[in-house]
Design a protein around this motif. Structure first.
Motif, mmCIF file in Angstrom:
data_model
loop_
_atom_site.group_PDB
_atom_site.id
_atom_site.type_symbol
_atom_site.label_atom_id
_atom_site.label_comp_id
_atom_site.label_asym_id
_atom_site.label_seq_id
_atom_site.Cartn_x
_atom_site.Cartn_y
_atom_site.Cartn_z
ATOM 1 N N ILE A 125 0.879 -1.222 -0.008
ATOM 2 C CA ILE A 125 0.065 -0.005 0.102
ATOM 3 C C ILE A 125 0.891 1.258 0.023
ATOM 4 O O ILE A 125 0.726 2.098 -0.763
ATOM 5 C CB ILE A 125 -0.956 -0.050 1.163
ATOM 6 N N ASN B 77 -1.533 -3.389 -7.172
ATOM 7 C CA ASN B 77 -1.076 -3.510 -5.550
ATOM 8 C C ASN B 77 -1.839 -2.940 -4.606
ATOM 9 O O ASN B 77 -1.594 -3.292 -3.534
ATOM 10 C CB ASN B 77 0.305 -2.494 -6.091
ATOM 11 N N SER B 78 -2.762 -2.055 -4.848
ATOM 12 C CA SER B 78 -3.795 -1.709 -3.939
ATOM 13 C C SER B 78 -4.578 -2.955 -3.479
ATOM 14 O O SER B 78 -4.825 -3.300 -2.031
ATOM 15 C CB SER B 78 -4.696 -0.828 -4.496
ATOM 16 N N GLY C 163 -2.034 -5.388 -1.518
ATOM 17 C CA GLY C 163 -2.059 -4.740 -0.145
ATOM 18 C C GLY C 163 -3.105 -5.085 0.725
ATOM 19 O O GLY C 163 -2.975 -5.360 2.148
ATOM 20 N N ALA C 164 -4.084 -4.610 0.422
ATOM 21 C CA ALA C 164 -5.401 -4.609 1.019
ATOM 22 C C ALA C 164 -5.561 -6.169 1.570
ATOM 23 O O ALA C 164 -5.915 -6.552 2.792
ATOM 24 C CB ALA C 164 -6.727 -4.271 0.385
ATOM 25 N N GLU D 14 2.113 6.786 -6.769
ATOM 26 C CA GLU D 14 1.344 7.663 -7.514
ATOM 27 C C GLU D 14 1.583 9.236 -7.213
ATOM 28 O O GLU D 14 1.161 10.128 -8.095
ATOM 29 C CB GLU D 14 -0.017 7.793 -6.698
ATOM 30 N N TRP E 293 -2.522 1.916 -10.452
ATOM 31 C CA TRP E 293 -2.363 1.737 -9.103
ATOM 32 C C TRP E 293 -3.340 0.508 -8.403
ATOM 33 O O TRP E 293 -2.947 0.150 -7.256
ATOM 34 C CB TRP E 293 -2.696 2.884 -8.070
ATOM 35 N N LEU E 294 -4.218 0.002 -9.423
ATOM 36 C CA LEU E 294 -5.040 -1.020 -8.586
ATOM 37 C C LEU E 294 -4.576 -2.279 -8.212
ATOM 38 O O LEU E 294 -4.823 -2.752 -7.131
ATOM 39 C CB LEU E 294 -6.196 -1.367 -9.745
ATOM 40 N N THR F 216 2.196 1.793 -3.445
ATOM 41 C CA THR F 216 1.416 2.383 -4.278
ATOM 42 C C THR F 216 1.166 3.819 -4.199
ATOM 43 O O THR F 216 1.040 4.650 -5.279
ATOM 44 C CB THR F 216 -0.127 1.653 -3.981
ATOM 45 N N ILE F 217 1.056 4.130 -2.935
ATOM 46 C CA ILE F 217 0.675 5.551 -2.597
ATOM 47 C C ILE F 217 2.010 6.632 -3.236
ATOM 48 O O ILE F 217 1.857 7.679 -3.452
ATOM 49 C CB ILE F 217 0.551 5.869 -1.244
#
Length: 587
Positions: free
Chosen positions: A427, A510-511, A514-515, A434, A507-508, A430-431
């Motif tokens: 996560i 790895n999001s 991660g989640a 971005e 970004w989807l 990803t942040i």
């Protein structure tokens, strides 16, 4: 019947002979790693656009660079990005007629045409001269085909897990290894010679199907040759060879930039295992269990010779006595058994039902995230060859940490830590990505977070194998492992399609990974701890354990000693400890 555990106690639980056999068997992980992670390079998708004659013909338009060609010939989509699946529908012959850097043929042209309906695709071949994607045009409307081929490979792993575990028990470990070696060879040759996509996908399925059978047989044979105390070390180390295999893939891809050449190189690297297969013995434990004592004794004597130990006649007589006692005890247990057990028993009682669902989710997440990070290394910033090697290094480091801390920290806590590390770092990656823009420091930080995520998920995947065997009682243990493995295969099948979402939303993937990692990590904390606990035997014992009532291995041993003292006429039994496990490749 001979008690092989007693023989092992005399020849050594991990002597010279076992080490040599283990090293030869470990080599099977190298072709497994090469085949499983091969799509990172063989199915690499470079930048592409439509062929746009004559503007990409240097003899006609020698002053245009790539950016200018795109600006002149390629429409822009709603997000302001070039739609490289289409080009402007200009008159090619008119452009050739004008030539000499004239662009009159493009004036007033607003209509577009797909690359397929025009002059085909142009690919950036600066990194790889040919990949499965570029040869078979698996872009635009066919982009999903590339990801589907990897899902089909994962489907092969699922079929292999269903078939070969049972076959290995029926015909033996080595015959299964031989059959699977031949099957893998056929699959690899078929893949490299495939002229069309569906043939390639089919042969990839064959590679996975037989490759998983090879993994099961190889893992079981090394587990059956060693003593109990070495099984954690040898079992986790078995997975190191897989990491070494896919690290070698970087060297293969760097040296050979055409996907068919890469596949041929992988075939050559797999050949040494064919030689080792001649030298690897059948499992003497399995041979004794099916009554083939003569062959088993011969292998055991060879083991003793290498380990510089003498197996006297008295040792064999004692081993036979203990083996017969075990058989009698097993027969008594079978006579006392009033029912058989199946996978449905995993869902009957509330405690084991909840544990089963949590185990299935954990296996699903581990497979989803592990393969997601391994197969998507090409999306990371930096050199794809170096990134792939670093990913393998992170995996090996993670295995080392598991070996050191698993018994000290505990299965539950270490599993949760590894999953939470993986989820939170993904996560974070990803942040950071971005908001990185062109900031190289932030880009590097994002890559570092991704590698930490790989280290975490590699460790949790290694832990869940051992943990699952301890969470379920003996009567349904195989069913528990089997249903967990099936959930993992489903995760692997879905992984490529999750990766594919980055085509539309970068970004989807790895999001999602991660989640799921964070959720699985938190959920892992609700498992009961099994470190130091005796193996569960019955469903009733398991329910009590899940409810918080448990007995450590030491307490169990003291109880057995008291019972033995109270009944001196009761014979002492030397119990076999069977290590039941199912292993996927990272196959």
């Amino acid at each position: 019947m001979i008690d092989f555990d007693y023989i092992l106690s005399k020849v050594g639980y991990l002597g010279t002979y076992q080490i040599l056999v283990i090293l030869m068997v470990y080599y099977s992980g190298i072709p497994s790693g090469l085949n499983s992670i091969g799509p990172v390079f063989m199915s690499y998708q470079p930048d592409y656009r439509c062929n746009v004659p004559p503007f990409d013909n240097k003899s006609v338009y020698n002053s245009l660079n790539e950016s200018e060609i795109l600006a002149l010939t390629t429409p822009v989509d709603g997000d302001g990005k070039y739609d490289t699946c289409r080009r402007y529908s200009y008159d090619v012959e008119e452009c050739y007629t004008h030539g000499n850097d004239s662009f009159e043929c493009l004036e007033g042209v607003n209509n577009t045409v797909s690359c397929v309906d025009a002059d085909g695709y142009y690919y950036d071949r600066s990194l790889f001269t040919e990949t499965v994607v570029t040869e078979m045009d698996l872009v635009c409307d066919k982009v999903i085909y590339s990801y589907a081929a990897t899902s089909i490979y994962m489907l092969g792993l699922l079929f292999g897990s269903i078939i070969f575990g049972n076959l290995s028990d029926r015909v033996g470990r080595k015959p299964t290894m031989i059959v699977c070696s031949v099957g893998c060879a056929v699959g690899m040759l078929g893949a490299v010679l495939s002229p069309v996509y569906w043939a390639y996908a089919l042969f990839r399925l064959i590679i996975a199907f037989f490759g998983y059978g090879m993994t099961i047989s190889c893992f079981v044979i090394v587990m059956e040759l060693i003593g109990t105390k070495w099984r954690t070390l040898v079992g986790i180390s078995f997975q190191v060879s897989f990491a070494v295999g896919y690290m070698l893939l970087s060297g293969v891809a760097y040296g050979w930039r055409d996907w068919r050449d890469m596949q041929w190189a992988c075939i050559v690297l797999s050949l040494p295992f064919g030689i080792f297969l001649i030298l690897i013995p059948e499992s003497p434990r399995w041979l004794f269990s099916v009554g083939k004592d003569k062959q088993a004794k011969k292998i055991s004597m060879t083991m003793a010779k290498f380990n510089k130990v003498d197996l006297t006649e008295d040792i064999w007589l004692e081993a036979e006595k203990l083996g017969n006692e075990n058989v009698e005890k097993s027969q008594e247990d079978e006579n006392n058994e009033t029912r058989s057990y199946s996978s449905s028993d995993l869902f009957r009682a509330p405690g084991i039902r909840l544990t089963t669902f949590k185990v299935m989710f954990n296996w699903f997440v581990n497979s989803l995230v592990y393969y997601g990070l391994s197969l998507n290394v090409g999306s990371l910033s930096g050199n794809i060859f170096i990134n792939n090697v670093i990913g393998g290094c992170m995996e090996i480091i993670s295995y080392g940490l598991c070996i050191i801390f698993m018994d000290f920290v505990g299965r539950k806590v270490l599993l949760a830590i590894m999953l939470l590390v993986s989820g939170t770092t993904l996560i974070a990656s990803t942040i950071v990505n971005e908001y990185a823009g062109d900031d190289q420091a932030l880009i590097t930080l994002g890559v570092a977070f991704a590698f930490l995520g790989k280290m975490g998920i590699s460790g949790s995947y290694a832990i869940i194998y051992n943990f699952t065997t301890e969470l379920f009682p003996t009567v349904v243990r195989s069913n528990g492992i089997g249903i967990g493995s099936m959930a993992a295969r489903i995760g692997g099948i879905l992984t490529p399609f999750v990766i594919a979402t980055q085509v539309w939303v970068t970004w989807l993937p790895n999001s999602i990974f991660g989640a799921f990692g964070v959720i699985a990590g938190i959920l892992s904390l609700t498992f009961p701890e099994t470190t130091g606990m005796k193996m569960l035997e019955t469903l009733e014992e398991a329910e009590a354990f899940y409810a918080g009532q448990h007995m450590t291995a030491e307490q169990s041993d003291m109880k057995e000693q008291r019972l033995s003292s109270a009944d001196a006429e009761e014979p002492t039994h030397f119990e076999n400890k069977f290590y039941e496990v199912d292993l996927s490749t990272e196959l």
